[in-house]
Design a protein around this motif. Sequence first.
Motif, PDB file in Angstrom:
ATOM      1  N   HIS A 277       0.794  -1.140   0.070  1.00 50.90           N
ATOM      2  CA  HIS A 277       0.090   0.032   0.052  1.00 50.90           C
ATOM      3  C   HIS A 277       0.774   1.222   0.037  1.00 50.90           C
ATOM      4  CE1 HIS A 277      -3.443   2.548   0.822  1.00 50.90           C
ATOM      5  NE2 HIS A 277      -2.755   3.215   1.796  1.00 50.90           N
TER       6      HIS A 277
ATOM      7  N   LYS B  62       4.035   3.580  -3.050  1.00 50.15           N
ATOM      8  CA  LYS B  62       3.114   4.214  -4.092  1.00 50.15           C
ATOM      9  C   LYS B  62       4.128   4.332  -5.454  1.00 50.15           C
ATOM     10  CE  LYS B  62       0.270   6.712  -0.900  1.00 50.15           C
ATOM     11  NZ  LYS B  62      -0.221   7.958  -0.567  1.00 50.15           N
TER      12      LYS B  62
ATOM     13  N   ASN C  26      -2.704   0.131  -5.305  1.00 47.64           N
ATOM     14  CA  ASN C  26      -2.024   1.560  -4.989  1.00 47.64           C
ATOM     15  C   ASN C  26      -0.577   1.664  -5.780  1.00 47.64           C
ATOM     16  OD1 ASN C  26      -2.753   3.882  -3.899  1.00 47.64           O
ATOM     17  ND2 ASN C  26      -1.012   3.496  -2.055  1.00 47.64           N
TER      18      ASN C  26
END
Length: 451
Positions: free
Chosen positions: A102, A105, A127
């Motif tokens: 997550h 990025k 993500n």
Amino acid sequence: MSAWRPGSGALSSPGTGSWSWRCWWWWVVVIGVSVGSGDPWMSAEACPSFCSCSSTRISCVDPERGINAFPVLQSEAEMENITEIYIANQGSFSSINDKDLHYYKNLRNLTVTNSRLTYVSKLAFQNNIKIQYLNLKDNNLSSLSWRIFKHLNISYLILTGNPLHCSCENMWIKLLLGEEADTQELRCIEDGGGRKLLSRLTLPNCEVPMATLTPSKVRLREGKNMDLSCTTSGVPSPELIWNMVLVSNYEIETSGQISWLRLSNLSSLDHNSKISCTAENIVGEKESSLLLDILFPPKITKLSDAIPDHHWCIPFSVAGNPAPHLQWFLDGEAVTEGAYIMTMIHDVTEREYHGCLQLDSPTHLNNGRYTLLAENEYGTDQKDVEAHFMGKPWDEGPTVDPPEDRVAVYVVVGIAAVAFTGFLLMLVILKFGGNSKFGIKGKTLHFYLHW
């Protein structure tokens, strides 16, 4: 490159407890290489002890001190800087779950190889839209869903060495990789246990879904009603999904593989809005879409005061379909556009035109009330704005000095008057000083003798 850890002894001289000149030189070289490469070591506290890290890369390859999940760094900022993760030889690493990546990025390259990876969640990379290279070679994957990669733009996908089933669920891999499947010598396992080149996989009752939207174009007047239909096909039977964001009213009716979208009281705010119907099954998806072409009269949504820039500009925004014709008036008289005054459109959005009436070095002759008239075959709209660029030369009065300047002038004039008066008195004294009648000469002499 491995991160140095406190107590490792890498920089200590045995016995003395101090660093030798050789250690100092080694340390300088390491720091120099690290800084010069632009990829400095991450602190030992930030990098997990079982991995090695730089500012942009994490590597976990030690099979003895294995991991069972992606490493977590001390801060979100450190994880956002990581662009590559390399994991290999990890017998306990079995899954990539929804939130594991997550905070990574900016991840671009991901390798999980020669491990026990058996499961990848459909939301594993939700993500990580920047991923371009994914190497899952030599793991334990029997199937992989196309939905994992739906929002990604993968350039390289390596799946060699996995026990993929020769199933409909994996047919999308053959369709995606094409000839690359043969280059990787990618094989799948049939029900009998035999291995087959994935590029030669054919299965009954396994078809890519299709979707057809009817009509393919919509061009209607604002306020009208209309119906759209979507027909799907495919094996297994696909799910039909409508996707749109509309201001207009609508209802959906579905029967089997046909669905109707009933639109009512079409709004001009939906002009150029996208409507799509999608058919999805385990083999993949197919979308059919259109853009609403809604006809409506012009509407001037903005007309602002003139602003000075490289040129003077009277900003405006106008909506309308078809594109409205624009005409300017100054105090009721039509403005003739040319090299020094012209309408400029700077931006066009889904339903609006944004620009300005551009004036090059306007004078007092350009002052007045400007009217913008927008017109197309469905109607008109107009708005006014006052613009003042320059005062009339004959209306300009004498320049009035600021109060501070007037005080300064008075002071200077006063000093000059005192000096001039003193000068006149001196002339009188010099002129009449030689006349004994007044006794000035003798008294003056006596004064000097006294001193």
